[in-house]
Design a protein around this motif. Structure first.
Motif, short mmCIF file in Angstrom:
data_model
loop_
_atom_site.label_atom_id
_atom_site.label_comp_id
_atom_site.label_asym_id
_atom_site.label_seq_id
_atom_site.Cartn_x
_atom_site.Cartn_y
_atom_site.Cartn_z
N ASP A 67 0.82 -1.20 0.00
CA ASP A 67 0.00 0.00 0.00
C ASP A 67 0.86 1.26 0.00
O ASP A 67 0.61 2.20 -0.75
CB ASP A 67 -0.92 -0.01 1.21
CG ASP A 67 -1.77 1.24 1.31
OD1 ASP A 67 -2.81 1.31 0.64
OD2 ASP A 67 -1.37 2.17 2.05
N ARG A 68 1.90 1.26 0.83
CA ARG A 68 2.70 2.47 0.98
C ARG A 68 3.63 2.72 -0.22
O ARG A 68 4.11 3.84 -0.41
CB ARG A 68 3.50 2.40 2.27
CG ARG A 68 2.58 2.35 3.50
CD ARG A 68 3.35 2.43 4.79
NE ARG A 68 2.47 2.14 5.91
CZ ARG A 68 2.29 2.96 6.96
NH1 ARG A 68 2.93 4.11 7.01
NH2 ARG A 68 1.50 2.61 7.95
N ARG B 186 8.27 7.12 1.95
CA ARG B 186 6.94 6.63 1.57
C ARG B 186 6.28 5.88 2.72
O ARG B 186 5.05 5.91 2.86
CB ARG B 186 7.04 5.73 0.34
CG ARG B 186 7.37 6.48 -0.95
CD ARG B 186 6.33 7.55 -1.25
NE ARG B 186 4.99 6.97 -1.37
CZ ARG B 186 3.88 7.62 -1.03
NH1 ARG B 186 3.94 8.84 -0.52
NH2 ARG B 186 2.71 7.03 -1.19
N TRP B 187 7.07 5.22 3.56
CA TRP B 187 6.48 4.54 4.71
C TRP B 187 5.82 5.56 5.65
O TRP B 187 4.83 5.28 6.32
CB TRP B 187 7.52 3.72 5.46
CG TRP B 187 6.86 2.73 6.37
CD1 TRP B 187 6.47 2.94 7.66
CD2 TRP B 187 6.48 1.38 6.05
NE1 TRP B 187 5.87 1.80 8.16
CE2 TRP B 187 5.86 0.84 7.20
CE3 TRP B 187 6.62 0.59 4.90
CZ2 TRP B 187 5.38 -0.46 7.22
CZ3 TRP B 187 6.13 -0.70 4.93
CH2 TRP B 187 5.52 -1.22 6.08
N ASP B 188 6.40 6.77 5.73
CA ASP B 188 5.85 7.84 6.55
C ASP B 188 4.88 8.73 5.77
O ASP B 188 4.52 9.81 6.25
CB ASP B 188 6.98 8.70 7.11
CG ASP B 188 7.84 7.94 8.12
OD1 ASP B 188 7.32 6.98 8.72
OD2 ASP B 188 9.02 8.30 8.28
N ARG B 189 4.50 8.29 4.57
CA ARG B 189 3.56 9.03 3.73
C ARG B 189 4.12 10.38 3.29
O ARG B 189 3.40 11.35 3.09
CB ARG B 189 2.23 9.26 4.46
CG ARG B 189 1.56 7.99 4.97
CD ARG B 189 1.11 7.11 3.84
NE ARG B 189 0.27 6.00 4.32
CZ ARG B 189 -0.22 5.05 3.55
NH1 ARG B 189 0.04 5.07 2.26
NH2 ARG B 189 -0.96 4.08 4.04
N ARG B 190 5.45 10.44 3.13
CA ARG B 190 6.09 11.66 2.63
C ARG B 190 6.48 11.48 1.18
O ARG B 190 6.58 10.37 0.67
CB ARG B 190 7.32 12.00 3.46
CG ARG B 190 7.03 12.41 4.89
CD ARG B 190 8.31 12.67 5.66
NE ARG B 190 9.05 11.43 5.91
CZ ARG B 190 10.37 11.34 5.97
NH1 ARG B 190 11.12 12.41 5.75
NH2 ARG B 190 10.95 10.18 6.22
N THR B 191 6.74 12.59 0.52
CA THR B 191 7.17 12.56 -0.88
C THR B 191 8.63 12.13 -0.96
O THR B 191 9.47 12.61 -0.20
CB THR B 191 7.01 13.95 -1.52
OG1 THR B 191 5.65 14.35 -1.41
CG2 THR B 191 7.41 13.92 -2.99
N ALA C 172 -1.55 0.70 7.42
CA ALA C 172 -2.18 1.56 6.42
C ALA C 172 -3.69 1.55 6.61
O ALA C 172 -4.30 0.51 6.86
CB ALA C 172 -1.82 1.08 5.01
#
Length: 269
Positions: A13-14, A106-111, A264
């Motif tokens: 997902d991430r 990406r695991w931390d939902r950052r670009t 997620a």
């Protein structure tokens, strides 16, 4: 501690939007000319591989290759072998810095910022790859000189793979240099517990993948190996992202609180 299955599912997902990172394990696999030469040497090859967690897993980790008549190490003059080793460490360091850095973000939902992470982490990660390469070549040279030492060297290599596997990830997650990352990895793995459990489950899961992958790709020679390198690259990326997620749960940055695992969450229609 989340199961490996949950970590792999969450990693998928991430990684949404950055599956192009699979080009990194594919590229590094294509540089391994010796592995290509070992494919298709027998009519039918059945085998299993037990891959440990690596900073960049590639297809060869999931493939059991024929070993008949194969010499370990880099052929040629010592200067040539040293140049190949250094060049490989530098290339792996640069690529793994951007690769692991993007996975971490990406695991931390950052670009993702691939080039920024290359600048930040390439030197310590190149040092890690060089350390591993020198250690492996020393072990292989020892076995070639005294074959009876194989029973001693193999467990030693396995122990080293376990003790050091968090280090390249900790370089990125904690913005550490190589020596602090090695120390943190050692402190994390020596007690056993969750890091040892994850390592064992990772190796067994890799073995499960390797049996059908070897049957399908190795017995078709160079063409099959080429297809395997491409097909297994996303699988390798998924395994590496799962390791990143696990270590972000288990290892806190220096001077900070532990990073907690957050599954997620998908919106409900």
């Amino acid at each position: 501690m989340p199961s490996l299955t949950n970590l792999l599912s969450d990693a998928a997902d991430r990684l949404d939007g950055v599956w192009w990172l699979a080009a990194v394990p594919a590229l590094l696999a294509f540089t391994n000319v010796g592995a290509f030469a070992r494919t298709g040497r027998v009519d039918t090859h059945v085998g299993v591989s037990f891959p440990p967690p690596l900073p960049v897993t590639d297809a060869w980790s999931f493939l059991s290759l024929p070993t008949d008549g194969v010499r370990l190490g880099v052929a040629g003059a010592p200067a040539t072998a040293a140049a190949f080793t250094l060049g490989g460490a530098l290339l792996s360091g640069v690529l793994s810095a951007g690769y692991l850095g993007t996975v971490d973000r990406r695991w931390d939902r950052r670009t993702g910022e691939f080039l920024a992470d290359v600048r930040a982490h390439a030197v310590p990660l190149a040092g890690f790859h060089l350390l591993v390469a020198v250690g492996a070549f020393a072990a292989f040279a020892l076995v070639e000189a005294v074959p009876a030492l194989l029973l001693f060297v193999v467990p030693l290599l396995l122990l080293g793979a376990y003790l050091l596997y968090p280090a390249p990830y900790l370089v990125v997650t904690g913005d550490r240099g190589l020596v602090p990352a090695l120390r943190r990895a050692y402190a994390l793995t020596v007690p056993g517990g969750a890091p040892l459990s994850y390592f064992a489950r990772y190796v067994l899961a890799g073995a499960v993948v390797s049996v059908p992958a070897t049957l399908v790709f190795v017995n078709l020679g160079a063409l099959g190996a080429t297809l395997g390198v491409v097909a297994l690259a996303p699988v390798a990326l998924l395994f590496d992202a799962a390791t990143m997620g696990f270590l972000k749960e288990e290892a806190e940055p220096d001077g900070g609180a532990p990073t907690t695992y957050e599954p997620a969450i998908r919106p409900v229609d």
